[in-house]
Design an enzyme around this catalytic site. Structure first.
Site, PDB file in Angstrom:
ATOM      1  N   GLU A  12      34.162  14.390  16.551  1.00 32.45           N
ATOM      2  CA  GLU A  12      34.119  15.650  15.803  1.00 32.45           C
ATOM      3  C   GLU A  12      34.211  16.842  16.758  1.00 32.45           C
ATOM      4  O   GLU A  12      34.406  16.686  17.952  1.00 32.45           O
ATOM      5  CB  GLU A  12      32.863  15.719  14.926  1.00 32.45           C
TER       6      GLU A  12
ATOM      7  N   HIS B 269      29.915  16.652   4.140  1.00 28.69           N
ATOM      8  CA  HIS B 269      30.818  17.047   3.063  1.00 28.69           C
ATOM      9  C   HIS B 269      30.888  15.896   2.062  1.00 28.69           C
ATOM     10  O   HIS B 269      31.117  14.748   2.445  1.00 28.69           O
ATOM     11  CB  HIS B 269      32.207  17.349   3.616  1.00 28.69           C
TER      12      HIS B 269
ATOM     13  N   GLU C 204      28.361  13.463   9.401  1.00 28.26           N
ATOM     14  CA  GLU C 204      28.579  13.638  10.836  1.00 28.26           C
ATOM     15  C   GLU C 204      27.284  13.390  11.595  1.00 28.26           C
ATOM     16  O   GLU C 204      26.184  13.506  11.037  1.00 28.26           O
ATOM     17  CB  GLU C 204      29.110  15.052  11.103  1.00 28.26           C
TER      18      GLU C 204
ATOM     19  N   ARG D  49      38.760  25.089   4.163  1.00 30.59           N
ATOM     20  CA  ARG D  49      37.516  24.467   4.604  1.00 30.59           C
ATOM     21  C   ARG D  49      36.388  25.471   4.864  1.00 30.59           C
ATOM     22  O   ARG D  49      35.290  25.085   5.224  1.00 30.59           O
ATOM     23  CB  ARG D  49      37.778  23.626   5.860  1.00 30.59           C
TER      24      ARG D  49
ATOM     25  N   GLU E 145      32.248  11.283  13.540  1.00 40.18           N
ATOM     26  CA  GLU E 145      32.332  11.114  12.096  1.00 40.18           C
ATOM     27  C   GLU E 145      32.952   9.764  11.799  1.00 40.18           C
ATOM     28  O   GLU E 145      33.946   9.373  12.429  1.00 40.18           O
ATOM     29  CB  GLU E 145      33.166  12.220  11.454  1.00 40.18           C
TER      30      GLU E 145
ATOM     31  N   ARG F 136      30.804  21.163   0.415  1.00 38.54           N
ATOM     32  CA  ARG F 136      30.788  21.137   1.873  1.00 38.54           C
ATOM     33  C   ARG F 136      29.462  21.567   2.510  1.00 38.54           C
ATOM     34  O   ARG F 136      29.277  21.400   3.711  1.00 38.54           O
ATOM     35  CB  ARG F 136      31.920  22.018   2.406  1.00 38.54           C
TER      36      ARG F 136
ATOM     37  N   GLU G  29      30.900  12.376   3.915  1.00 39.17           N
ATOM     38  CA  GLU G  29      31.381  12.387   5.299  1.00 39.17           C
ATOM     39  C   GLU G  29      30.217  12.849   6.173  1.00 39.17           C
ATOM     40  O   GLU G  29      30.061  14.036   6.456  1.00 39.17           O
ATOM     41  CB  GLU G  29      32.580  13.332   5.456  1.00 39.17           C
TER      42      GLU G  29
ATOM     43  N   GLU H  11      35.151  18.598  -3.264  1.00 37.65           N
ATOM     44  CA  GLU H  11      34.415  18.367  -2.015  1.00 37.65           C
ATOM     45  C   GLU H  11      33.386  19.484  -1.851  1.00 37.65           C
ATOM     46  O   GLU H  11      33.740  20.648  -1.656  1.00 37.65           O
ATOM     47  CB  GLU H  11      35.374  18.359  -0.827  1.00 37.65           C
TER      48      GLU H  11
ATOM     49  N   ASP I 278       0.848  -1.188   0.000  1.00 41.43           N
ATOM     50  CA  ASP I 278       0.000   0.000   0.000  1.00 41.43           C
ATOM     51  C   ASP I 278       0.889   1.246   0.000  1.00 41.43           C
ATOM     52  O   ASP I 278       1.516   1.573   1.009  1.00 41.43           O
ATOM     53  CB  ASP I 278      -0.905  -0.014   1.234  1.00 41.43           C
TER      54      ASP I 278
END
Length: 480
Positions: free
Chosen positions: A224, A281, A133, A351, A232, A371, A131, A369, A52
């Site tokens: 972290e 990230h 967290e 970063r 992480e 972020r 990644e 990457e 369903d």
């Protein structure tokens, strides 16, 4: 590639007595139902099994509720938590009348994105390495009603517990009380002292070991930045759909290992005020015939293809936010001062940028990457949407502009205001998604039905949040 009979043989070898059929709902939660092993026949892999669909958020109405799950034989493995031996299969969703894939099935959308990449001639494989967290808490309570609202988080690792005389501990079987022994990570200082400040080494290792039992390669685990058990665990990259499948197992494993140890896990981006939130990230690259397409002679050793990919991700970042940062809580993370990438720029190593180019020792390691996504994003949708943005950048040769290698948070105000920022709310992100949707619709990967239905569901969340009085409002305004 395994077939139905191979899966049946595996189930027999593992002495499975049940088969669990898992599938992804519209917004990102795994759903399931279970059948006895005798019901698993080769016909199931050809005809599917009915259920369903009207009870699944955002799917079909009750007058057209029948749907089919179609198990993917390539996803068969033994569930590591169920009491009786149980084989697990991830499924796609089909329309029972046409037998066509269902357009609002997130896994099907991700498969279409992979197919579109191959058809584009740009490459044949997109790799993703998230990644994600998360927080491991000792307990949580929350409630809201017409005349009240509250939440409370319990963590003997929380810096706010330093003034308590005793610590409470529950290991999943027994409760214990002992004097407060201290050793609690200070705010923004959880990355990453050794034990006893890091009290969760063993539970993270247990999570890693279960992941490895399920075929997920773990690269590292650590505490972290935030206090109170922020963690992480990094897993090895894989192709788009396979990584999304693994990320669903990742969340399932983490939550269930925590539960059997008397803990609770949340992937909320910002469960704590005044400390870092949880991001996802996401490392990504495109390959063709076994060769990486992001390595070249440009900035940071990147190719023009890679820089155009970044151009697409930055151009469409605000529309992507509706999918990659899909909750009202997401935008409590995306604020300055907590290492959140709020600025839409790119850089090598830096970063604080929305897109970072990690250092790589070989061309195979060249990647982007992104972020700003967070771990409440539906991975099938988020990875597919980022790929579509990047491909739009490649196809249209979008220039990402100059890289910014300064600390973006220390820029003078006149420079800072020249750099675009992420959205400030989910409502704003949905507005951008509505205006900037064509790149997602290329090749029929996403469609208007999906985007409109997704927006409607998310607006319900926004309205509930915006219409509910908040305790902070009482603090600020009650006595005014």
């Amino acid at each position: 590639m395994p077939k139905g009979k191979d899966v049946i043989g595996l189930a027999k070898d593992k002495q499975a007595v049940m088969v669990d059929l898992k599938f992804m709902d519209f917004l990102g939660l795994w759903q399931h139902f279970t059948i006895p092993i005798a019901e698993l026949t080769e016909a199931v892999f050809e005809e599917g099994l009915g259920f369903d669909g009207s009870s699944i958020r955002g799917w079909v109405p009750i007058h057209a509720s029948d749907m089919l799950v179609m198990p993917d034989p390539d996803t068969a493995l033994m569930d590591p938590f169920m009491k009786d031996p149980t084989l697990s299969l991830i499924c796609n969703i089909l329309d029972p009348i046409t037998k066509e894939p269902y357009g609002r099935d997130p896994r099907f959308i991700a498969q279409k994105a992979e197919r579109y990449l191959r058809q584009s001639g740009i490459g044949d494989t997109a790799y993703y390495g998230p990644e994600a967290e998360f927080f491991i808490f000792d307990g949580v309570s929350y409630d809201s009603g017409p005349n009240h609202a509250h939440y409370a988080i319990e963590s003997r690792e929380g810096q706010w517990e330093t003034g308590s005389a005793v610590e409470y501990h529950f290991d999943g079987k027994t409760h214990a009380t002992r004097p407060n022994l201290g050793y609690k990570p200070r705010y923004k200082e959880g990355y990453f002292p050794v034990a006893p400040i890091d009290s969760q080494q063993d539970i993270r290792t247990e999570m890693c070991r279960v992941m490895e039992q399920c075929g997920i390669l773990v690269e590292r685990q650590h505490h972290e930045v935030a206090t109170a058990g922020q963690a992480e665990i990094d897993i090895r990259f894989d192709s788009l759909v396979k990584t999304a499948d693994k990320l669903m197992w990742f969340k399932y494993i983490i939550k269930n290992v925590a539960l059997r140890n008397g803990k609770t896990v949340t992937f909320m981006p910002k469960p704590l005020f005044g400390d870092n939130g949880s991001g996802m990230h996401t490392h990504q690259s495109i390959w063709s015939k076994g060769k990486p397409l992001f390595a070249g002679e440009g900035y940071a050793g990147m190719s023009e293809t890679a820089l155009h990919y970044i151009g697409g991700v930055l151009k469409h970042a605000r529309a992507l936010a509706a999918i990659c940062n899909p909750t009202t809580n997401s935008y409590k993370r995306l604020v300055p001062g907590f290492e959140a990438p709020v600025l839409l720029a790119y850089s090598v190593r830096n970063r604080s940028a929305g897109c970072r180019i990690p250092l790589a020792s070989s061309p195979k390691g060249k990647r982007v990457e992104v972020r700003y996504p967070d771990p409440l994003a539906n991975p099938y949708l988020a990875f597919a949407a980022m790929l579509m943005a990047g491909l739009d950048g490649i196809r249209n040769k979008l220039d990402p502009g100059p890289a910014i290698d300064k600390d973006l948070y220390d820029l003078p105000p006149e420079e800072l205001k020249q750099i675009p920022t992420v959205c400030g709310s989910l409502r704003e992100a949905l507005g951008y998604l509505d205006k900037d949707r064509d790149f997602l619709k290329a090749g029929g990967v996403f469609d208007d039905d999906f985007i409109d239905s997704y927006t409607e569901l998310k607006m319900q969340e926004i309205i509930r949040f915006e219409h509910t009085p908040h305790p902070v409002e009482f603090e600020m305004y009650y006595s005014a």
